[in-house]
Scaffold this motif. Structure first.
Motif, mmCIF file in Angstrom:
data_model
loop_
_atom_site.group_PDB
_atom_site.id
_atom_site.type_symbol
_atom_site.label_atom_id
_atom_site.label_comp_id
_atom_site.label_asym_id
_atom_site.label_seq_id
_atom_site.Cartn_x
_atom_site.Cartn_y
_atom_site.Cartn_z
ATOM 1 N N PHE A 186 2.002 -3.219 -8.720
ATOM 2 C CA PHE A 186 2.426 -4.619 -8.706
ATOM 3 C C PHE A 186 3.163 -4.974 -9.997
ATOM 4 C CE2 PHE A 186 1.304 -9.064 -9.848
ATOM 5 C CZ PHE A 186 2.081 -9.710 -8.901
ATOM 6 N N VAL A 187 2.603 -4.566 -11.128
ATOM 7 C CA VAL A 187 3.238 -4.831 -12.423
ATOM 8 C C VAL A 187 4.611 -4.165 -12.485
ATOM 9 C CG1 VAL A 187 3.052 -4.358 -14.903
ATOM 10 C CG2 VAL A 187 1.076 -5.229 -13.648
ATOM 11 N N ALA A 188 4.720 -2.967 -11.929
ATOM 12 C CA ALA A 188 6.003 -2.251 -11.932
ATOM 13 C C ALA A 188 7.066 -2.986 -11.129
ATOM 14 C CB ALA A 188 5.817 -0.841 -11.380
ATOM 15 N N LEU A 189 6.665 -3.725 -10.116
ATOM 16 C CA LEU A 189 7.621 -4.439 -9.274
ATOM 17 C C LEU A 189 8.064 -5.779 -9.856
ATOM 18 C CD1 LEU A 189 5.994 -3.701 -5.810
ATOM 19 C CD2 LEU A 189 8.192 -2.843 -6.641
ATOM 20 N N LEU A 190 7.299 -6.328 -10.765
ATOM 21 C CA LEU A 190 7.609 -7.669 -11.291
ATOM 22 C C LEU A 190 8.983 -7.776 -11.956
ATOM 23 C CD1 LEU A 190 4.164 -8.925 -12.615
ATOM 24 C CD2 LEU A 190 5.452 -9.748 -10.634
ATOM 25 N N PRO A 191 9.399 -6.844 -12.815
ATOM 26 C CA PRO A 191 10.740 -6.995 -13.415
ATOM 27 C C PRO A 191 11.857 -7.001 -12.374
ATOM 28 C CG PRO A 191 9.464 -5.383 -14.632
ATOM 29 C CD PRO A 191 8.690 -5.714 -13.395
ATOM 30 N N SER A 192 11.733 -6.188 -11.354
ATOM 31 C CA SER A 192 12.741 -6.153 -10.295
ATOM 32 C C SER A 192 12.744 -7.462 -9.500
ATOM 33 C CB SER A 192 12.482 -4.968 -9.367
ATOM 34 O OG SER A 192 13.407 -4.961 -8.321
ATOM 35 N N THR A 195 0.592 -5.391 -2.257
ATOM 36 C CA THR A 195 0.116 -4.289 -3.093
ATOM 37 C C THR A 195 -1.382 -4.316 -3.358
ATOM 38 O OG1 THR A 195 0.704 -5.504 -5.094
ATOM 39 C CG2 THR A 195 2.299 -3.898 -4.293
ATOM 40 N N LEU A 196 -1.988 -5.479 -3.367
ATOM 41 C CA LEU A 196 -3.407 -5.534 -3.703
ATOM 42 C C LEU A 196 -4.328 -5.830 -2.525
ATOM 43 C CD1 LEU A 196 -2.935 -7.167 -7.136
ATOM 44 C CD2 LEU A 196 -4.079 -5.019 -6.706
ATOM 45 N N LEU A 197 -3.775 -6.241 -1.411
ATOM 46 C CA LEU A 197 -4.629 -6.498 -0.250
ATOM 47 C C LEU A 197 -4.348 -5.542 0.911
ATOM 48 C CD1 LEU A 197 -4.603 -10.409 -0.300
ATOM 49 C CD2 LEU A 197 -6.329 -8.862 -1.209
ATOM 50 N N MET A 237 -6.549 11.551 -3.190
ATOM 51 C CA MET A 237 -5.396 10.677 -2.995
ATOM 52 C C MET A 237 -5.333 9.579 -4.047
ATOM 53 S SD MET A 237 -4.210 8.353 0.159
ATOM 54 C CE MET A 237 -2.509 8.587 0.543
ATOM 55 N N PHE A 238 -6.454 8.959 -4.326
ATOM 56 C CA PHE A 238 -6.450 7.837 -5.252
ATOM 57 C C PHE A 238 -6.126 8.300 -6.677
ATOM 58 C CE2 PHE A 238 -9.721 5.598 -2.303
ATOM 59 C CZ PHE A 238 -8.740 5.460 -1.336
ATOM 60 N N TRP A 239 -6.582 9.515 -7.058
ATOM 61 C CA TRP A 239 -6.199 10.032 -8.361
ATOM 62 C C TRP A 239 -4.700 10.340 -8.375
ATOM 63 C CZ3 TRP A 239 -7.207 9.637 -13.091
ATOM 64 C CH2 TRP A 239 -6.558 10.443 -14.008
ATOM 65 N N GLY A 240 -4.170 10.874 -7.272
ATOM 66 C CA GLY A 240 -2.727 11.120 -7.195
ATOM 67 C C GLY A 240 -1.926 9.844 -7.369
ATOM 68 N N LEU A 241 -2.397 8.762 -6.783
ATOM 69 C CA LEU A 241 -1.717 7.474 -6.945
ATOM 70 C C LEU A 241 -1.752 7.013 -8.403
ATOM 71 C CD1 LEU A 241 -3.057 5.612 -3.784
ATOM 72 C CD2 LEU A 241 -0.682 6.262 -4.220
ATOM 73 N N LEU A 242 -2.924 7.099 -9.008
ATOM 74 C CA LEU A 242 -3.036 6.661 -10.403
ATOM 75 C C LEU A 242 -2.223 7.562 -11.329
ATOM 76 C CD1 LEU A 242 -4.308 4.590 -12.288
ATOM 77 C CD2 LEU A 242 -6.251 6.134 -12.553
ATOM 78 N N LEU A 273 -8.002 3.459 -7.251
ATOM 79 C CA LEU A 273 -7.097 2.858 -6.273
ATOM 80 C C LEU A 273 -6.637 1.475 -6.725
ATOM 81 C CD1 LEU A 273 -5.675 2.778 -3.515
ATOM 82 C CD2 LEU A 273 -7.830 1.922 -2.545
ATOM 83 N N PHE A 274 -7.564 0.636 -7.145
ATOM 84 C CA PHE A 274 -7.175 -0.717 -7.544
ATOM 85 C C PHE A 274 -6.384 -0.723 -8.849
ATOM 86 C CE2 PHE A 274 -10.135 -2.217 -4.299
ATOM 87 C CZ PHE A 274 -9.302 -3.134 -3.686
ATOM 88 N N ALA A 275 -6.705 0.184 -9.764
ATOM 89 C CA ALA A 275 -5.908 0.288 -10.992
ATOM 90 C C ALA A 275 -4.475 0.686 -10.643
ATOM 91 C CB ALA A 275 -6.528 1.305 -11.947
#
Length: 162
Positions: free
Chosen positions: A43-49, A74-76, A109-114, A35-37
């Motif tokens: 979060f990293v994906a959103l930074l360029p935008s 995204t992280l909290l 769910m968490f594996w689906g997210l990753l 989940l945290f990964a």
């Protein structure tokens, strides 16, 4: 096996991958790591935008402020939301005869997210390079479809009687 290989394998055979995780003894700690990964990569994906938004606003929207708000979300906040949705998915599965545990539902769910993060990262690049539009929406739809495919198939596999 490398995580990237397992992610791409889960696109083809998500139930087999979920079964392998269960047999290997995946637990709550494993799911929390996934989940945290995933949230960090979102979060990293959103930074360029966000950088594009800041640049196009001529400094009216500072990148630090945009990044800080996104980091908070995204992280909290997102992990709490995902825990609630995963718990609700376990209750739905139980209503349909599922025999798994709440941890199984969270792992699915968490594996689906990753597993969806490669497409989410690609979506971030598309949105940063050409802006919001049809192309970014198509990649977003693809990443959401991959997430649903892996999550639902993993949930079905893990909610079966062991």
């Amino acid at each position: 096996m490398a995580t990237a290989q397992i992610i791409f394998e889960s696109y083809r055979e998500p139930r087999k991958v979920a079964r392998r995780f269960r047999d290997a003894g995946a637990d709550e700690g494993t799911g929390l790591g996934w989940l945290f990964a995933a949230c960090i990569l979102f979060f990293v994906a959103l930074l360029p935008s966000l950088a594009r938004t800041s640049h196009l606003s001529n400094g009216d929207a500072p990148l630090f402020g945009l990044a800080l708000g996104t980091f908070f979300g995204t992280l909290l906040l997102a992990p709490i939301f995902f825990y609630v949705v995963a718990s609700m998915s376990h209750l739905v599965a139980k209503a349909f005869g599922g025999q798994g545990t709440p941890t199984d539902a969270r792992l699915a769910m968490f594996w689906g997210l990753l597993a969806s993060t490669p497409l989410v990262l690609f979506q971030g690049l598309v949105k940063a390079m050409i802006g919001a539009g049809l192309q970014a929406n198509m990649v977003a739809l693809a990443s959401f479809a991959v997430f649903l495919w892996v999550w639902i198939n993993s949930l079905i596999e893990l909610e079966k009687a062991a």
